[in-house]
Write a protein that holds these residues in place. Structure first.
Motif, short mmCIF file in Angstrom:
data_model
loop_
_atom_site.label_atom_id
_atom_site.label_comp_id
_atom_site.label_asym_id
_atom_site.label_seq_id
_atom_site.Cartn_x
_atom_site.Cartn_y
_atom_site.Cartn_z
N ARG A 36 0.83 -1.20 0.00
CA ARG A 36 0.00 0.00 0.00
C ARG A 36 0.87 1.26 0.00
NH1 ARG A 36 -4.56 -1.52 4.59
NH2 ARG A 36 -5.29 -3.47 3.63
N VAL A 37 1.95 1.22 0.73
CA VAL A 37 2.86 2.36 0.76
C VAL A 37 3.48 2.55 -0.63
CG1 VAL A 37 4.95 3.29 1.82
CG2 VAL A 37 3.33 1.98 3.20
N SER A 38 3.91 1.46 -1.23
CA SER A 38 4.52 1.53 -2.57
C SER A 38 3.52 2.01 -3.60
CB SER A 38 5.07 0.16 -2.96
OG SER A 38 6.07 -0.27 -2.06
N ALA A 39 2.25 1.58 -3.46
CA ALA A 39 1.23 1.99 -4.43
C ALA A 39 1.01 3.50 -4.41
CB ALA A 39 -0.08 1.27 -4.14
N ALA A 40 1.24 4.13 -3.27
CA ALA A 40 1.10 5.58 -3.17
C ALA A 40 2.30 6.31 -3.74
CB ALA A 40 0.88 5.99 -1.71
N GLY A 41 3.40 5.57 -3.98
CA GLY A 41 4.59 6.18 -4.55
C GLY A 41 5.73 6.35 -3.58
N ALA A 42 5.56 5.85 -2.35
CA ALA A 42 6.60 6.01 -1.33
C ALA A 42 7.45 4.74 -1.23
CB ALA A 42 5.97 6.31 0.03
N ASP A 43 8.65 4.90 -0.68
CA ASP A 43 9.49 3.76 -0.34
C ASP A 43 9.01 3.22 1.00
OD1 ASP A 43 11.10 4.25 -2.58
OD2 ASP A 43 12.34 5.68 -1.45
N ALA A 44 8.75 1.91 1.06
CA ALA A 44 8.18 1.31 2.26
C ALA A 44 9.26 0.72 3.15
CB ALA A 44 7.17 0.22 1.88
N LEU A 45 9.14 0.97 4.47
CA LEU A 45 9.99 0.34 5.46
C LEU A 45 9.10 -0.28 6.53
CD1 LEU A 45 12.85 2.96 5.96
CD2 LEU A 45 13.00 0.76 4.77
N LEU A 46 9.39 -1.51 6.88
CA LEU A 46 8.62 -2.19 7.91
C LEU A 46 9.06 -1.74 9.29
CD1 LEU A 46 8.53 -5.83 6.49
CD2 LEU A 46 6.62 -4.21 6.60
N TRP A 47 8.07 -1.43 10.13
CA TRP A 47 8.35 -1.10 11.52
C TRP A 47 7.25 -1.67 12.39
CZ3 TRP A 47 6.55 3.66 14.47
CH2 TRP A 47 7.06 3.63 15.77
N PRO A 48 7.60 -2.62 13.26
CA PRO A 48 8.95 -3.06 13.60
C PRO A 48 9.58 -3.93 12.52
CG PRO A 48 7.33 -4.30 14.85
CD PRO A 48 6.57 -3.25 14.11
N GLY A 49 10.90 -3.93 12.50
CA GLY A 49 11.64 -4.78 11.58
C GLY A 49 12.82 -4.12 10.92
N GLN A 50 12.67 -2.86 10.49
CA GLN A 50 13.75 -2.19 9.77
C GLN A 50 14.17 -0.91 10.47
OE1 GLN A 50 11.55 -2.70 5.72
NE2 GLN A 50 13.74 -2.72 5.19
N GLU A 51 14.36 -0.99 11.78
CA GLU A 51 14.68 0.19 12.57
C GLU A 51 15.98 0.87 12.12
OE1 GLU A 51 11.78 -2.10 15.00
OE2 GLU A 51 13.49 -2.58 13.72
N ASP A 52 16.98 0.10 11.79
CA ASP A 52 18.25 0.71 11.38
C ASP A 52 18.08 1.51 10.10
OD1 ASP A 52 19.53 -0.32 13.58
OD2 ASP A 52 20.42 -2.02 12.51
N ASP A 53 17.32 0.99 9.16
CA ASP A 53 17.05 1.73 7.92
C ASP A 53 16.27 3.02 8.22
OD1 ASP A 53 18.28 -0.14 6.24
OD2 ASP A 53 16.47 -1.37 6.18
N ILE A 54 15.32 2.93 9.14
CA ILE A 54 14.53 4.11 9.50
C ILE A 54 15.43 5.17 10.13
CG2 ILE A 54 12.67 4.96 10.97
CD1 ILE A 54 11.37 2.15 10.61
N ARG A 55 16.35 4.73 10.98
CA ARG A 55 17.27 5.69 11.61
C ARG A 55 18.10 6.43 10.56
NH1 ARG A 55 17.42 1.27 15.51
NH2 ARG A 55 16.50 2.06 17.47
N ARG A 56 18.50 5.73 9.53
CA ARG A 56 19.28 6.39 8.47
C ARG A 56 18.43 7.41 7.73
NH1 ARG A 56 21.97 1.28 8.36
NH2 ARG A 56 20.38 0.32 7.03
N VAL A 57 17.16 7.09 7.50
CA VAL A 57 16.29 8.03 6.81
C VAL A 57 16.04 9.26 7.69
CG1 VAL A 57 14.02 8.37 5.75
CG2 VAL A 57 15.22 6.20 5.45
N ILE A 58 15.89 9.06 8.99
CA ILE A 58 15.70 10.20 9.90
C ILE A 58 16.82 11.21 9.74
CG2 ILE A 58 15.72 10.89 12.33
CD1 ILE A 58 14.22 8.30 12.98
N THR A 59 18.04 10.74 9.67
CA THR A 59 19.19 11.64 9.64
C THR A 59 19.22 12.52 8.40
OG1 THR A 59 20.64 10.01 8.56
CG2 THR A 59 20.54 10.00 10.97
#
Length: 285
Positions: A36-59
């Motif tokens: 659903r996230v991808s269908a809207a045009g966004a890059d999807a990250l699972l949370w919980p599950g991909q916390e390290d990737d999310i931290r990188r995006v935050i920065t």
């Protein structure tokens, strides 16, 4: 420019396409619906599950929107990512709250300067979450904006399906009024704020026409050329605790600040225009 949305759900599904037209790259977190996230045009990250990737995006994010609801343990985003958010330097940070924080006003008006007097556990959790975000913003000089949303409706979240399948009810509680907001207008208001940040600002998001809930059902029935469901007295209605709690507050919410400070002209200023648009969108699907 890069945007991160915590809790990429219904509202984000309208914000993301709008942001993309303005050359934003959007990343959205989701528990279990990356498609659903991808269908809207966004890059999807699972949370919980991909916390390290999310931290990188935050920065590296220029804008961060928090659309995740608080839990009994507090705000879930702050519980996991407060340190990274404190070190981040977005030019805009938004938190989606609710007009429920104002509590019951017996049909009276509230604006952003009104006292917060929540009358339900959900609304009290929202007040606590707002305060936690404000504390983080104050401690780290973050450009926080709080958006208090009225009842959200739009395609797939209108009364038409229930009217067609016979499950819609026209519950009447004397003096009860709600404010509402079409999801497209939410997306437009958020983009207007991102375009013109005002750190510390609080905005009510609602249309111009607070109305009794039974009027919305009756209007939708007329649009379908159906008789409205019979009126049911609130005291006699068989409602679960969650549904009953929605009737605990009655108030009219002012939207003057979004018009004055953000230059907003609502696309759907009342429930009649909103319902007509929802019906058209659903019939075109």
């Amino acid at each position: 420019m890069e945007m991160l949305i915590f809790g990429h759900g219904y509202t984000a599904g309208y914000l993301t396409p709008l942001a993309i037209t303005r050359d934003w790259r959007v990343t959205g977190t989701t528990r279990n619906h990356p498609e659903r996230v991808s269908a809207a045009g966004a890059d999807a990250l699972l949370w919980p599950g991909q916390e390290d990737d999310i931290r990188r995006v935050i920065t590296r994010s220029d804008a961060i929107l928090v659309s995740a609801a608080p839990t009994e343990g507090g705000d879930p985003v702050l519980a996991v990512f407060a340190d990274e958010l404190g070190r981040a330097r977005p030019r805009w940070l938004g938190y989606l709250s609710t007009t429920g924080v104002y509590g019951d006003r017996n049909g009276g008006w509230v604006d952003e300067t009104s006292d917060l007097t929540p009358s339900t556990a959900r609304a009290r959790s929202r007040v606590q979450a707002e305060q936690a975000w404000q504390a983080l913003a104050a401690a780290h000089d973050l450009p926080l904006h709080i958006f208090r949303l009225a009842g959200i409706y739009g395609p797939g979240r209108g009364p038409f399906a229930k009217l067609r399948n016979g499950t819609a009810r026209r519950i009447v509680k004397p003096g009860q009024v709600f404010s509402r907001i079409h999801v497209e207008d939410i997306a437009r208001i958020l983009m207007a704020s991102i375009d013109a940040p005002a750190p510390g600002a609080v905005y009510n998001l609602c249309d111009d026409d607070p109305a009794p809930p039974q009027d919305i059902i009756a209007c939708a029935a007329r649009m379908l050329d159906m008789p409205p469901p019979p009126a049911v007295d609130f005291e006699e209605a068989d409602l679960g605790p969650m549904a009953r709690s929605f009737y605990s507050d009655s108030k009219r919410v002012s939207n003057e600040r979004i018009k004055r400070d953000l230059g907003i002209t609502l696309k759907y200023p009342d429930y009649r225009s909103a319902l007509a648009a929802i019906l058209k969108a659903e019939e075109e699907e």
